[in-house]
Design a protein around this motif. Structure first.
Motif, PDB file in Angstrom:
ATOM      1  N   ASP A  16       0.863  -1.178   0.000  1.00 23.18           N
ATOM      2  CA  ASP A  16       0.000   0.000   0.000  1.00 23.18           C
ATOM      3  C   ASP A  16       0.906   1.236   0.000  1.00 23.18           C
ATOM      4  N   ASP A  18       1.653   3.399   2.338  1.00 22.12           N
ATOM      5  CA  ASP A  18       2.581   3.527   3.472  1.00 22.12           C
ATOM      6  C   ASP A  18       3.805   2.621   3.286  1.00 22.12           C
ATOM      7  N   ASP A  77       6.930  -1.327   7.804  1.00 19.46           N
ATOM      8  CA  ASP A  77       5.480  -1.451   7.676  1.00 19.46           C
ATOM      9  C   ASP A  77       4.956  -2.886   7.706  1.00 19.46           C
ATOM     10  N   HIS A  99       4.267  -0.573  12.625  1.00 21.51           N
ATOM     11  CA  HIS A  99       3.175  -0.177  13.524  1.00 21.51           C
ATOM     12  C   HIS A  99       2.062  -1.223  13.539  1.00 21.51           C
ATOM     13  N   HIS A 100       2.440  -2.498  13.329  1.00 19.70           N
ATOM     14  CA  HIS A 100       1.468  -3.596  13.392  1.00 19.70           C
ATOM     15  C   HIS A 100       1.739  -4.463  14.627  1.00 19.70           C
ATOM     16  N   THR A 121       3.581   4.040   9.388  1.00 18.99           N
ATOM     17  CA  THR A 121       5.026   3.881   9.543  1.00 18.99           C
ATOM     18  C   THR A 121       5.729   5.204   9.270  1.00 18.99           C
ATOM     19  N   ASP A 151      -2.880   5.700   5.456  1.00 18.42           N
ATOM     20  CA  ASP A 151      -3.122   4.711   6.510  1.00 18.42           C
ATOM     21  C   ASP A 151      -4.186   5.147   7.512  1.00 18.42           C
TER      22      ASP A 151
HETATM   23 MN    MN Z   1       1.158   1.028   7.375  1.00 17.11          MN
END
Ligand code: MN
Length: 308
Positions: A16, A18, A77, A99-100, A121, A151
């Motif tokens: 994506d 990001d 990411d 950031h997951h 991210t 995002d």
């Molecule tokens: Mn992301």
């Protein structure tokens, strides 16, 4: 030989905005710190990302399909190997910026990890620039802004934090860009999916997960009209069924997100549609989910909660 010393930086498969922007932004930072790096990507650019790179006249990263054993990599990411490059298990992961949720992430050597539960991210990368005392140029700021706008769905997603908003303001000044104006244009560019075949549509932004032996995919597309997309429900379901058979999935959850209102419609197929149905009653394989836009904060936790 030069390739051997080079560190490859990439985001997840089915990338994506990001993921793509963050690999370029991270590559700029590492290069400024004197390292030999290259941003690469693990899939085609979606229309939203194409719009962003064209708009700011920036060259997108090159496509790769796997990483060689022992090669140096930086993951941005994402951290789940099922969403990463082929061969990631045997690569030398030097850094992670993400950031997951952290899941199935393993390294051979000690690793720098920069993970925070923020909206993008790009937000974390802004802080990494500051931490390293590296100036953020206009193009880099534009890419970070694109990450945040994409995002957080322009701050509408529950994943969006005060930190994302604060940093976006600073980036707007550096980039000379109005994020609300530019961001809406960018998001809308990503919703023109009329010429995308259903087989590709279901993979545009699909992520695979493994939880307690249950293998499932959560895919998501953005639209300005859920009804428009639902006209293609039958063909979408056929594509989903094929994917379920091919990849032996227990569940395929296709999410159609209305970016203007911040709601979604689910289409769910597979032997474990109960994992959706427990929370959202499925009729004709689908359900409307008011206020649901975030895979990581709303949809994935719903499925995993229903597994327990
Ligand atoms: Mn992301």
């Amino acid at each position: 030989m030069e390739e051997m010393n080079k560190t490859f930086i990439f985001g997840h498969k089915n990338p994506d905005t990001d993921s793509i922007c963050s690999s370029v932004v991270m590559a700029n930072l590492r290069a400024k710190l004197g390292e030999n790096v290259e941003a690469v990507r693990l899939g085609e650019l979606n229309k939203e990302t194409q719009f962003a790179f064209k708009h700011f006249n920036i060259e997108p990263p090159r496509l790769i399909d796997k990483v060689q054993p022992g090669s140096d990599v930086i993951m941005v990411d994402h951290n789940e190997f099922s969403q990463s490059a082929e061969g990631i298990e045997n690569a030398n992961i030097k850094m992670l910026v993400d950031h997951h949720r952290i899941s199935d992430f393993k390294t051979k050597e000690p690793v720098f990890c920069f993970a925070e539960p923020v909206g993008s991210t790009g937000t974390i990368l802004y802080k990494l620039y500051n931490m390293n005392n590296v100036d953020i140029d206009k193009k880099t700021a534009s890419l970070m802004l694109s990450s945040i706008a994409s995002d957080t769905l322009l701050f509408k997603s529950p994943t969006c934090t005060e930190e994302d908003k604060r940093i976006a303001k600073k980036l707007e000044e550096i980039a000379g860009v109005d994020i609300n104006e530019y961001g809406l244009e960018m998001l809308k560019a990503g919703t023109d999916l009329s010429d995308v075949e259903e087989e590709d549509l279901i993979n545009l932004d699909a992520k695979e997960f493994n939880v307690d032996g249950i293998k499932f995919v959560i895919a998501q597309i953005n639209t300005v009209s859920i009804d428009d997309v639902l006209k293609r429900q039958e063909k979408i379901e056929n594509a989903m069924s094929n994917k379920i058979k091919e990849d032996k999935l227990d569940l395929f959850l296709f999410t159609i997100t209305d970016i203007l209102n911040g709601d979604s419609e689910f289409i769910a197929l597979g032997d474990r549609t109960d994992l959706v149905d427990k929370s959202y009653k499925l009729e004709d394989n689908r359900a409307f989910a008011k206020g649901v836009v975030s895979r990581k904060k709303q949809i994935l936790p719903m499925v995993t909660k229903n597994i327990d």
